[in-house]
Design an enzyme around this catalytic site. Structure first.
Site, PDB file in Angstrom:
ATOM      1  N   HIS A 244       0.827  -1.205   0.000  1.00 23.28           N
ATOM      2  CA  HIS A 244       0.000   0.000   0.000  1.00 23.28           C
ATOM      3  C   HIS A 244       0.867   1.264   0.000  1.00 23.28           C
ATOM      4  O   HIS A 244       0.529   2.279   0.612  1.00 23.28           O
ATOM      5  CB  HIS A 244      -0.933   0.013   1.212  1.00 23.28           C
ATOM      6  CG  HIS A 244      -2.264   0.650   0.949  1.00 23.28           C
ATOM      7  ND1 HIS A 244      -3.433  -0.071   0.809  1.00 23.28           N
ATOM      8  CD2 HIS A 244      -2.631   1.947   0.806  1.00 23.28           C
ATOM      9  CE1 HIS A 244      -4.445   0.759   0.607  1.00 23.28           C
ATOM     10  NE2 HIS A 244      -3.982   1.993   0.593  1.00 23.28           N
ATOM     11  N   GLY A 274       4.832  -0.478  -5.761  1.00 24.22           N
ATOM     12  CA  GLY A 274       5.500   0.132  -4.620  1.00 24.22           C
ATOM     13  C   GLY A 274       6.953   0.464  -4.858  1.00 24.22           C
ATOM     14  O   GLY A 274       7.766  -0.422  -5.077  1.00 24.22           O
ATOM     15  N   ARG A 297       2.437   7.411  -6.613  1.00 26.88           N
ATOM     16  CA  ARG A 297       2.839   8.791  -6.339  1.00 26.88           C
ATOM     17  C   ARG A 297       3.424   9.497  -7.574  1.00 26.88           C
ATOM     18  O   ARG A 297       3.138  10.691  -7.758  1.00 26.88           O
ATOM     19  CB  ARG A 297       3.824   8.833  -5.176  1.00 26.88           C
ATOM     20  CG  ARG A 297       3.171   8.510  -3.819  1.00 26.88           C
ATOM     21  CD  ARG A 297       4.166   8.608  -2.684  1.00 26.88           C
ATOM     22  NE  ARG A 297       3.574   8.296  -1.382  1.00 26.88           N
ATOM     23  CZ  ARG A 297       3.510   7.082  -0.863  1.00 26.88           C
ATOM     24  NH1 ARG A 297       4.000   6.048  -1.539  1.00 26.88           N
ATOM     25  NH2 ARG A 297       2.954   6.883   0.321  1.00 26.88           N
TER      26      ARG A 297
END
Length: 352
Positions: A244, A274, A297
């Site tokens: 996550h 990730g 991100r």
């Protein structure tokens, strides 16, 4: 892109995107772990053209870099998920649209298909304690034309985020909402339900979801190989190895460190999610057994910095870097990135 995003974002919203759980150890380790691997190139095997495409349950991607599900894109840019969808579609990759989207899924898929008729959009789902709500969300995703569902399984409770607590950030600004949660069972007309996290979620709930839909199902948040094996038993079509983004537990391994054991445990397609920040990171993940990677991100940084064009730039940079690395490794296609070309820095042993 991250520095450009930091310059334009509200500091509270920047920290929401950038932050992780606890002391943010895992957040940092997701990126740092890639630096502990190196690629051992082959020579005199080159090809003028390299194939970066990958077929996955739910769609084809021209590059093995998927847009992972992230929340609340309109905090980053007024066009929010619409800009992200158009950029992903134009880049020829899969968008995994988040359940906590500030744009409803039907509008996201429409934007993607307007940019690229064959665009693949998947819907990320948190199983809800109220099974009528889960079923309603599944039907909305199906009606919107989503080609797969991604069940996030690593969130029985929410992670604790120091940055958000310090800012007192708990609610979206006026005018923004998790639009997929509007007009669901149990709400008044126009009302928005909270996304419920529940420790009671079990494999039985996943089995019932499997009965609800014929769409391919991906299970996201898997780190333990035994859970990957259980996923096979329960009819899952693909695994996403993920912690996550370091936003849940601060005690787990970096995602890429958990990847090889999961890939060895099952024959299902595996996506790593990730810490991917370079085309070389993509190559390492593929060599360790993944079919593709997801990025979260970096997409948000591109979106904040320059909207649709910023997201497209992020995807193009990763594609170009991956192609360059593949050429340097003597590869003709992604299948040439195998476990034997990965070594651990400092000892020369295979990355397994």
């Amino acid at each position: 892109m991250q520095e450009k995003a930091r310059a334009v974002l509200d500091p509270v919203h920047y920290d929401y995107y950038a932050g992780g759980a606890g002391e943010e150890v895992v957040l940092a380790e997701n990126e740092a772990a890639f630096r502990r691997f190196a690629l051992l190139p082959r020579v005199l095997r080159g090809s003028e053209n390299r194939d970066l495409g990958v077929d996955l349950p739910g769609g084809h991607a021209r590059v093995p870099v998927l847009v992972a599900p992230t929340a609340f894109h309109r905090l980053a840019h007024p066009e929010g998920e619409l800009a992200t969808a158009r950029a992903a579609a134009a880049a020829g990759t899969v968008l995994v649209s988040g359940m906590a989207s500030t744009t409803r899924i039907s509008e996201v898929t429409a934007a993607a298909r307007a940019a690229e008729e064959a665009a693949s959009v998947w819907f990320q789902l948190y199983l809800q304690p109220d099974e009528d709500v889960t079923e309603c969300l599944v039907r909305r995703a199906e009606q919107a034309g989503c080609t797969a569902l991604v069940v996030t399984a690593d969130s029985p409770v929410l992670g604790r985020h120091r940055r958000d607590a310090e800012h007192g950030f708990h609610d979206l600004p006026a005018g923004l909402a998790a639009e997929n949660m509007r007009d669901l069972p149990g709400t008044a007309h126009g009302g928005v339900r909270d996304i419920a996290m529940s420790p009671s979620m079990s494999w039985d709930h996943l089995a019932r979801l499997r009965e609800l839909t014929t769409l391919p199902l991906w299970l996201k948040g898997v780190l333990h190989p035994d859970d990957a094996r259980l996923a096979v038993v329960h009819g899952i079509d693909g695994i996403m190895v993920s912690n996550h983004g370091g936003r849940q537990s601060d005690l787990v391994p970096a995602a890429v460190e958990a990847l090889p054991a999961v890939c060895d445990a099952v024959s299902l397609p595996v996506v790593l999610d990730g810490g991917v920040r370079r085309g070389g990171d993509v190559a390492i993940a593929l060599a360790l057994g993944a079919e593709a990677v997801g990025i979260g991100r970096p997409v948000l940084w591109g979106l904040a910095a320059d909207g649709q064009a910023g997201v497209r730039r992020v995807l193009d940079v990763l594609r170009d870097e991956l192609d360059h690395v593949l050429a340097l490794c003597g590869g003709r296609s992604l299948t040439d990135l195998t476990r034997d070309v990965v070594v651990t820095r400092g000892c020369g042993r295979c990355g397994q």
